[in-house]
Motif scaffolding. Structure first.
Motif, PDB file in Angstrom:
ATOM      1  N   THR A 111       7.592  18.516   2.240  1.00 20.25           N
ATOM      2  CA  THR A 111       8.170  17.198   2.284  1.00 20.25           C
ATOM      3  C   THR A 111       7.114  16.371   2.751  1.00 20.25           C
ATOM      4  OG1 THR A 111      10.576  17.649   2.769  1.00 20.25           O
ATOM      5  CG2 THR A 111       9.433  15.374   3.365  1.00 20.25           C
ATOM      6  N   VAL A 112       6.685  15.394   1.905  1.00 18.59           N
ATOM      7  CA  VAL A 112       5.556  14.211   2.229  1.00 18.59           C
ATOM      8  C   VAL A 112       6.128  13.003   2.688  1.00 18.59           C
ATOM      9  CG1 VAL A 112       4.917  13.797  -0.071  1.00 18.59           C
ATOM     10  CG2 VAL A 112       3.382  13.073   1.554  1.00 18.59           C
ATOM     11  N   VAL A 113       5.822  12.440   3.670  1.00  8.32           N
ATOM     12  CA  VAL A 113       6.129  11.367   4.350  1.00  8.32           C
ATOM     13  C   VAL A 113       5.439  10.127   4.108  1.00  8.32           C
ATOM     14  CG1 VAL A 113       7.327  10.153   6.332  1.00  8.32           C
ATOM     15  CG2 VAL A 113       7.810  12.663   5.811  1.00  8.32           C
ATOM     16  N   ILE A 114       5.675   9.135   3.560  1.00 13.13           N
ATOM     17  CA  ILE A 114       4.855   8.076   3.188  1.00 13.13           C
ATOM     18  C   ILE A 114       5.484   6.903   3.889  1.00 13.13           C
ATOM     19  CG2 ILE A 114       3.835   6.677   1.466  1.00 13.13           C
ATOM     20  CD1 ILE A 114       3.775   9.041  -0.467  1.00 13.13           C
ATOM     21  N   GLU A 115       5.037   6.406   4.926  1.00 11.75           N
ATOM     22  CA  GLU A 115       5.462   5.198   5.641  1.00 11.75           C
ATOM     23  C   GLU A 115       6.891   5.541   6.364  1.00 11.75           C
ATOM     24  OE1 GLU A 115       2.813   1.396   4.341  1.00 11.75           O
ATOM     25  OE2 GLU A 115       4.912   1.475   3.795  1.00 11.75           O
ATOM     26  N   ALA A 116       6.993   5.555   7.398  1.00 15.24           N
ATOM     27  CA  ALA A 116       8.485   5.728   8.051  1.00 15.24           C
ATOM     28  C   ALA A 116       8.597   4.930   9.497  1.00 15.24           C
ATOM     29  CB  ALA A 116       8.833   7.091   8.154  1.00 15.24           C
ATOM     30  N   ALA A 117       9.638   4.309   9.831  1.00 14.09           N
ATOM     31  CA  ALA A 117       9.666   3.931  11.088  1.00 14.09           C
ATOM     32  C   ALA A 117      10.177   5.141  12.088  1.00 14.09           C
ATOM     33  CB  ALA A 117      10.792   2.853  11.218  1.00 14.09           C
ATOM     34  N   LEU A 118      10.019   4.591  13.331  1.00 18.75           N
ATOM     35  CA  LEU A 118      10.285   5.885  14.376  1.00 18.75           C
ATOM     36  C   LEU A 118      11.872   6.156  14.029  1.00 18.75           C
ATOM     37  CD1 LEU A 118       8.442   4.584  17.526  1.00 18.75           C
ATOM     38  CD2 LEU A 118       7.823   6.364  16.339  1.00 18.75           C
ATOM     39  N   ARG A 119      12.559   5.497  13.941  1.00 16.86           N
ATOM     40  CA  ARG A 119      14.005   5.783  13.529  1.00 16.86           C
ATOM     41  C   ARG A 119      14.382   5.760  11.960  1.00 16.86           C
ATOM     42  NH1 ARG A 119      17.648   3.547  18.712  1.00 16.86           N
ATOM     43  NH2 ARG A 119      16.729   4.640  20.261  1.00 16.86           N
ATOM     44  N   SER A 120      14.308   6.724  11.060  1.00 16.04           N
ATOM     45  CA  SER A 120      14.334   6.526   9.855  1.00 16.04           C
ATOM     46  C   SER A 120      15.097   7.861   9.139  1.00 16.04           C
ATOM     47  CB  SER A 120      13.073   6.024   9.184  1.00 16.04           C
ATOM     48  OG  SER A 120      12.036   7.292   9.452  1.00 16.04           O
ATOM     49  N   LEU A 149      16.621   8.547  -4.395  1.00 14.01           N
ATOM     50  CA  LEU A 149      17.042   7.521  -5.041  1.00 14.01           C
ATOM     51  C   LEU A 149      17.295   6.244  -4.309  1.00 14.01           C
ATOM     52  CD1 LEU A 149      17.445   7.386  -8.208  1.00 14.01           C
ATOM     53  CD2 LEU A 149      19.890   6.898  -7.732  1.00 14.01           C
ATOM     54  N   ALA A 150      16.523   6.285  -3.170  1.00 15.17           N
ATOM     55  CA  ALA A 150      16.892   5.008  -2.238  1.00 15.17           C
ATOM     56  C   ALA A 150      15.867   4.010  -2.785  1.00 15.17           C
ATOM     57  CB  ALA A 150      16.601   5.343  -0.754  1.00 15.17           C
ATOM     58  N   ALA A 151      16.172   2.881  -2.339  1.00 15.89           N
ATOM     59  CA  ALA A 151      15.162   1.552  -2.365  1.00 15.89           C
ATOM     60  C   ALA A 151      13.707   2.101  -1.870  1.00 15.89           C
ATOM     61  CB  ALA A 151      15.625   0.306  -1.754  1.00 15.89           C
ATOM     62  N   GLY A 152      12.688   1.384  -2.215  1.00 11.51           N
ATOM     63  CA  GLY A 152      11.418   1.657  -1.657  1.00 11.51           C
ATOM     64  C   GLY A 152      10.710   2.941  -2.144  1.00 11.51           C
ATOM     65  N   ILE A 153      10.225   3.829  -1.156  1.00 13.95           N
ATOM     66  CA  ILE A 153       9.363   4.777  -1.483  1.00 13.95           C
ATOM     67  C   ILE A 153      10.076   5.843  -2.564  1.00 13.95           C
ATOM     68  CG2 ILE A 153       8.287   7.064  -0.559  1.00 13.95           C
ATOM     69  CD1 ILE A 153       6.791   4.377   0.063  1.00 13.95           C
ATOM     70  N   ASP A 154      11.448   5.969  -2.439  1.00 13.87           N
ATOM     71  CA  ASP A 154      11.989   7.098  -3.020  1.00 13.87           C
ATOM     72  C   ASP A 154      12.079   6.568  -4.581  1.00 13.87           C
ATOM     73  OD1 ASP A 154      12.923   7.996  -0.856  1.00 13.87           O
ATOM     74  OD2 ASP A 154      14.954   8.102  -1.300  1.00 13.87           O
ATOM     75  N   THR A 166       0.794  -1.301  -0.002  1.00 11.66           N
ATOM     76  CA  THR A 166      -0.031  -0.029   0.089  1.00 11.66           C
ATOM     77  C   THR A 166       0.834   1.224   0.082  1.00 11.66           C
ATOM     78  OG1 THR A 166      -1.725  -1.122   1.064  1.00 11.66           O
ATOM     79  CG2 THR A 166      -1.820   1.363   1.372  1.00 11.66           C
ATOM     80  N   GLY A 167       2.016   1.162   0.799  1.00  8.10           N
ATOM     81  CA  GLY A 167       2.847   2.359   0.907  1.00  8.10           C
ATOM     82  C   GLY A 167       3.451   2.667  -0.429  1.00  8.10           C
ATOM     83  N   ALA A 168       3.800   1.555  -1.332  1.00  6.75           N
ATOM     84  CA  ALA A 168       4.684   1.869  -2.311  1.00  6.75           C
ATOM     85  C   ALA A 168       3.444   2.304  -3.448  1.00  6.75           C
ATOM     86  CB  ALA A 168       5.061   0.466  -2.936  1.00  6.75           C
ATOM     87  N   GLU A 169       2.232   1.924  -3.261  1.00  9.54           N
ATOM     88  CA  GLU A 169       1.177   2.213  -4.243  1.00  9.54           C
ATOM     89  C   GLU A 169       0.999   3.881  -4.179  1.00  9.54           C
ATOM     90  OE1 GLU A 169      -2.185  -0.100  -3.757  1.00  9.54           O
ATOM     91  OE2 GLU A 169      -1.282  -1.940  -4.626  1.00  9.54           O
TER      92      GLU A 169
END
Length: 379
Positions: free
Chosen positions: A229-238, A151-156, A128-131
């Motif tokens: 900046t929009v944050v889409i899924e992030a752990a507490l330490r990220s 350019l990171a893996a995942g959301i970026d 869902t986060g990727a979508e």
């Protein structure tokens, strides 16, 4: 074979390779007016500016391999090194704390001025986060906003891909390595596509490999280039939360998407929301409030290019109201068929850098359309 760069570009490369705290080197540029003059000032001036012993040593004797790599990279087409005191250095980034002394840019430097939104989040998002990352980036690109990310893996990566999939969509990648390196390696094709369509940016010189500490530092550039900046899924330490904090400290808007209470990747977003960050569920909730700010940035771009304002522009480029002969020349070189940049260079006799800046302004004015790296008059 020796590589000849412009004297100030070569001197700026020397300053970048000195490394260490940026403030002394910023001070040298301010005090002496140019990188070349700062280098000529010599050790006593460097010491007075606060350069460390290690910086003094590197200024006197730069690493020959690093210097050679930098020169070779900069000598290739589409490669740039922007000093913080240069007109092409983006004003939004210049205003943040610890702004980079210089930026290595592969692609179009004027892309860094385009109004845009940072899209950040987990390297291992849920489906869902990727979508959502793709959905929001697609909406931003279609609205005319650029998508900035790391350019990171995942959301970026999903955000970059989605922006590229939009005709004329813009996306800028800020990397935590040298501009000639790719991390993660599987994003090599993606990085090349972004450089061709828009720009890949780094504060690290060519040859710099991936190191853990460079990626949090990279985040301040992502935040600094963006209107919000929009944050889409992030752990507490990220890293995404670091980007959000840096954006807020720079006076930029921060938005967060809520998620399931059972999703550990949503906890960072929930903390941001509890701390007062704006909760959003749809891209329009970001696009609309940033519209006025984006218009002001477009005005800054017009001012930087010494162009007329929207209010003072009653007729299209190529009309008699354009006093700049370069604009007249470019307008005459364009027609209704998409034309690649190298053909425009030949037709107009202007440099690619000058053409790129003027074309972006014409796009903002709605007079030119970009089609897969080619340009034509808007029908």
């Amino acid at each position: 074979m020796p590589i000849d760069l412009p004297a100030d570009t070569d001197a700026l490369l020397h300053l970048v390779l000195a490394g260490g705290a940026p403030e002394p080197r910023h001070g040298l540029l301010t005090a002496h007016g140019s990188a070349a003059a700062a280098l000529r000032a010599g050790p006593s001036a460097w010491r007075a500016a606060g350069c460390s012993g290690e910086q003094l040593t590197r200024l006197l004797r730069p690493d020959p391999d690093a210097l050679s790599r930098g020169r070779q990279w900069l000598a290739q087409p589409g490669r740039h090194l922007l000093s913080i005191d240069a007109d092409d250095y983006p004003d939004l980034l210049r205003s943040v704390a610890r702004a980079p002394l210089a930026l290595f840019v592969h692609g179009d430097p004027t892309a860094l001025w385009h109004p845009g939104v940072a899209v950040v989040g987990s390297r291992t998002p849920s489906p869902t986060g990727a979508e959502l990352a793709a959905e929001f980036a697609d909406a931003f690109a279609r609205s005319g906003l650029a998508v900035f990310s790391g350019l990171a893996a995942g959301i970026d990566g999903r955000a970059h891909h989605a922006a590229l999939a939009v005709p004329d969509g813009r996306t800028v990648a800020v990397v935590g390595t040298g501009p000639d390196r790719v991390f993660p390696p599987r994003h090599d094709r993606l990085q090349a596509q972004i450089a061709e369509r828009c720009a890949v940016v780094s504060e690290y010189p060519p040859g710099t490999e991936a190191r853990a500490g460079q990626f949090p530092a990279r985040n301040r550039i992502v935040a600094g280039l963006s209107l919000g900046t929009v944050v889409i899924e992030a752990a507490l330490r990220s890293g995404a939360l670091i980007t959000a904090r840096l954006a807020a400290e720079s006076g930029r808007e921060v938005f967060a998407l809520p998620g399931s209470v059972r999703n550990p990747r949503a906890r960072g977003c929930h903390r941001l929301i509890r701390d007062g960050v704006r909760l959003v569920e749809h891209p329009d909730e970001i696009i609309e409030p940033l519209g006025a700010v984006a218009a002001r940035l477009g005005q800054a771009l017009r001012t930087r290019l010494d162009a007329p304002t929207e209010q003072a522009r009653p007729t299209p480029p190529g009309s008699s109201s354009r006093s700049d002969p370069d604009y007249q020349c470019l307008w005459q070189a364009l027609d209704e068929n998409p034309i690649p940049m190298d053909s425009l260079v030949l037709r107009s006799g202007l440099t690619a850098a000058r053409l790129s800046a003027m074309l972006q302004l014409m796009e903002l004015d709605g007079k030119v359309v970009a089609v897969h790296g080619c340009y034509c008059r808007k029908p």
